[in-house]
Design a protein around this motif. Structure first.
Motif, PDB file in Angstrom:
ATOM      1  N   GLY A 106       0.775  -1.238   0.000  1.00 29.87           N
ATOM      2  CA  GLY A 106       0.000   0.000   0.000  1.00 29.87           C
ATOM      3  C   GLY A 106       0.804   1.284   0.000  1.00 29.87           C
ATOM      4  O   GLY A 106       0.225   2.364  -0.050  1.00 29.87           O
ATOM      5  N   ASN A 129     -13.843  -0.522  13.795  1.00 33.63           N
ATOM      6  CA  ASN A 129     -13.232   0.054  12.590  1.00 33.63           C
ATOM      7  C   ASN A 129     -13.540   1.547  12.470  1.00 33.63           C
ATOM      8  O   ASN A 129     -12.665   2.351  12.127  1.00 33.63           O
ATOM      9  CB  ASN A 129     -13.726  -0.677  11.338  1.00 33.63           C
ATOM     10  CG  ASN A 129     -13.153  -2.078  11.221  1.00 33.63           C
ATOM     11  OD1 ASN A 129     -12.080  -2.364  11.769  1.00 33.63           O
ATOM     12  ND2 ASN A 129     -13.864  -2.965  10.538  1.00 33.63           N
ATOM     13  N   SER A 185     -10.713   4.383  12.700  1.00 31.71           N
ATOM     14  CA  SER A 185     -10.599   5.258  11.535  1.00 31.71           C
ATOM     15  C   SER A 185     -10.697   6.724  11.941  1.00 31.71           C
ATOM     16  O   SER A 185      -9.909   7.566  11.476  1.00 31.71           O
ATOM     17  CB  SER A 185     -11.701   4.928  10.525  1.00 31.71           C
ATOM     18  OG  SER A 185     -11.665   5.827   9.444  1.00 31.71           O
ATOM     19  N   SER A 213      -2.656   0.421   5.965  1.00 34.05           N
ATOM     20  CA  SER A 213      -4.004   0.026   6.379  1.00 34.05           C
ATOM     21  C   SER A 213      -4.008  -0.136   7.889  1.00 34.05           C
ATOM     22  O   SER A 213      -2.958  -0.164   8.531  1.00 34.05           O
ATOM     23  CB  SER A 213      -4.427  -1.287   5.709  1.00 34.05           C
ATOM     24  OG  SER A 213      -3.933  -2.399   6.426  1.00 34.05           O
ATOM     25  N   GLU A 249      -4.752  -2.765   9.336  1.00 32.03           N
ATOM     26  CA  GLU A 249      -4.306  -4.129   9.622  1.00 32.03           C
ATOM     27  C   GLU A 249      -2.787  -4.262   9.578  1.00 32.03           C
ATOM     28  O   GLU A 249      -2.243  -5.317   9.902  1.00 32.03           O
ATOM     29  CB  GLU A 249      -4.939  -5.112   8.627  1.00 32.03           C
ATOM     30  CG  GLU A 249      -6.458  -5.102   8.606  1.00 32.03           C
ATOM     31  CD  GLU A 249      -7.073  -5.454   9.946  1.00 32.03           C
ATOM     32  OE1 GLU A 249      -6.435  -6.190  10.724  1.00 32.03           O
ATOM     33  OE2 GLU A 249      -8.191  -4.976  10.217  1.00 32.03           O
ATOM     34  N   THR A 250      -2.079  -3.208   9.175  1.00 33.50           N
ATOM     35  CA  THR A 250      -0.614  -3.231   9.136  1.00 33.50           C
ATOM     36  C   THR A 250      -0.056  -3.343  10.555  1.00 33.50           C
ATOM     37  O   THR A 250      -0.533  -2.682  11.470  1.00 33.50           O
ATOM     38  CB  THR A 250      -0.080  -1.940   8.486  1.00 33.50           C
ATOM     39  OG1 THR A 250      -0.605  -1.834   7.160  1.00 33.50           O
ATOM     40  CG2 THR A 250       1.450  -1.926   8.428  1.00 33.50           C
TER      41      THR A 250
END
Length: 499
Positions: free
Chosen positions: A18, A373, A377, A389, A391-392
């Protein structure tokens, strides 16, 4: 000064999921010179250094040493090529002793090909004596402060007698006296022909030791020139791509009632500490390394025991024996050692943020992922966290972005008192501004902030009052009209007299 290039990279590229971390990087460092790299967190500086040190492999491009192309597969091979590196993040094993830490991966062997422990002890004692550090070789790292460990990392890297030495934010956790010793060592290394790559966000340092300066932005080299052709304002403008008109976005807000107060609290490394913090206030704690500032904050947060004295929140005495007690009382803390007490390296950005308040997302026996989430965010956007992201893994992020994630983690608990210990250590000017802005937003919302910092301009620019500590005692406090570096240092170096 030599014009002979010791190390160069050509068309280096590196991508992570990404994000393109490095985009066709051209860079070189001359023998007998100090080449400073500047740029915001996430600009690509540390990624390039990890490629040169063999931790990462480039997707494309070449590395040349003395004009010869080399393939650097790992840090051990890098060391064999004369490269050593001091890391920004302190990667250490708390249970290791000083002598084990200094020689890990580089053990001297005896005739039987076994680790030569007497030789290790002898060399450790000599290294510590040479640097004027009064440590026992058998002291475990867990018993040392952050600045002690940073000094040991510097000693270890320099002891390899390397030709190329990479220093990634080496002064982020050491005292001015130790900074002066490091600079003296750097000048010695330069004079014997070593090529030194030095990463720093501290502009006064950069112009004190640099021969050449290269500026990174968004994975690209923006400019590279001799120091004489640049000034501080130009470097900052090139780093952030804009002008920063006000380094400290401090806002004056109405100050309310006392929210947190300590009365004569005493711990292992501090004595008889009494202070208070009011709603809407930023209260600073200044002092030299070892003054006891962090230890007081750790005790208030429940990390260390308090032997005597009282803590009051909103006028009521509270008992804080562990971290959960502090969090339940709406008091949170950002530690000075984010690697050890902050991030969970092998977990995602999302997990590192939501872990502080799982009750917000787990109810009726299940995890409400959408709410998690949305919350993550919101706070990542608020903190301007740069991540491929949610999830990184957090360990893949730059130091500054890790710090922003930790701030977001505590923000979702809706704290009333936010203790920030060295909140901008190792962070670039752009990210510092964002953190200062967040602190201003917190107090504007009626929160209170306690800021521990070794950067006096930061305390003067952001605080309403400043307490000054020395040798485990509060030596005095300063109101805003009396703020000055001279007044702070006068108290920080004063003799302690018991009344």
């Amino acid at each position: 000064m030599s014009q002979e290039v010791k190390l160069s990279v050509s068309n280096i590229e590196k991508s992570f999921p990404g994000v393109k971390a490095l985009d066709r990087i051209e860079f070189s460092v001359r023998k007998g010179s100090v080449h400073v790299l500047c740029g915001e967190n996430g600009a690509g500086k540390s990624t390039l250094m990890k490629i040169i040190n063999g931790i990462y492999q480039p997707d494309a491009g070449k590395i040349l040493i003395d004009g010869q192309e080399v393939q650097i597969k790992n840090p051990i091979q890098a060391r064999s090529l004369g490269i050593s590196m001091i890391f920004q993040e302190l990667n250490y094993i708390p249970e290791m002793t000083i002598e084990e830490s200094l020689f890990v991966g580089n053990w001297p062997l005896d005739k039987m090909k076994k680790v030569d422990w007497p030789e290790i002890r002898k060399r450790t004692v000599a290294l510590l004596k040479e640097e004027g550090l009064n440590y026992s070789p058998t002291t475990k790292l867990k018993n040392l402060a952050v600045y002690d460990i940073q000094m040991l990392e510097i000693i270890k890297a320099i002891s390899y007698q390397s030709d190329i030495i990479i220093m990634d934010e080496p002064t982020s956790a050491i005292t001015q006296k130790e900074v002066d010793l490091l600079f003296k060592k750097i000048f010695e290394l330069r004079s014997r022909g070593a090529a030194i790559i030095y990463i720093s966000h501290k502009m006064d340092e950069i112009f004190k030791i640099a021969d050449d300066i290269t500026i990174f932005r968004d994975g690209k080299v923006i400019d590279s020139r001799p120091k004489e052709e640049l000034d501080i304002d130009t470097v900052i403008s090139l780093m952030v791509g804009r002008k920063l008109s006000n380094n400290f976005p401090k806002v004056d807000v109405p100050i309310g009632n006392v929210i947190l107060e300590t009365k004569n609290i005493t711990g292992e490394l501090f004595d008889d500490i009494s202070f208070n913090v009011k709603k809407g206030e930023v209260v600073g704690f200044a002092g030299l390394m070892g003054a006891g500032r962090s230890e007081v904050m750790r005790a208030i947060f429940g990390l260390d025991p308090i032997y005597s004295g009282e803590i009051l929140i909103n006028g009521k005495k509270v008992s804080i024996k562990k971290v959960q007690d502090s969090i339940s009382k709406k008091v949170v803390m950002l530690s000075e050692d984010r690697r050890r007490y902050g991030i969970i390296p092998v977990r995602s950005v999302k997990e590192n943020i939501s872990i502080s308040n799982l009750n917000k997302f787990i109810y009726s026996g299940k995890l409400h992922a959408q709410k998690e989430n949305e919350t993550v965010s919101y706070y990542c956007e608020k903190m301007n966290v740069k991540t491929p992201s949610f999830e990184t893994n957090i360990e893949a992020l730059s130091g500054g972005n890790q710090q922003k994630v930790l701030l977001a983690k505590w923000l979702i608990t809706d704290p009333e008192v936010f203790i920030v210990d060295e909140p901008t250590r190792g962070i670039d000017v752009g990210a510092k501004y964002e953190i200062y802005k967040l602190i201003s937003d917190l107090v504007a919302d009626g929160k209170s902030v306690i800021m521990v910092s070794s950067e006096l301009p930061e305390l003067i620019g952001m605080c309403d009052r400043i307490y000054v500590m020395a040798k485990g005692n509060i030596m005095g406090s300063l109101e805003k009209e009396n703020f000055s570096q001279e007044n702070i240092m006068r108290l920080a170096t004063a003799s302690i007299t018991k009344h």
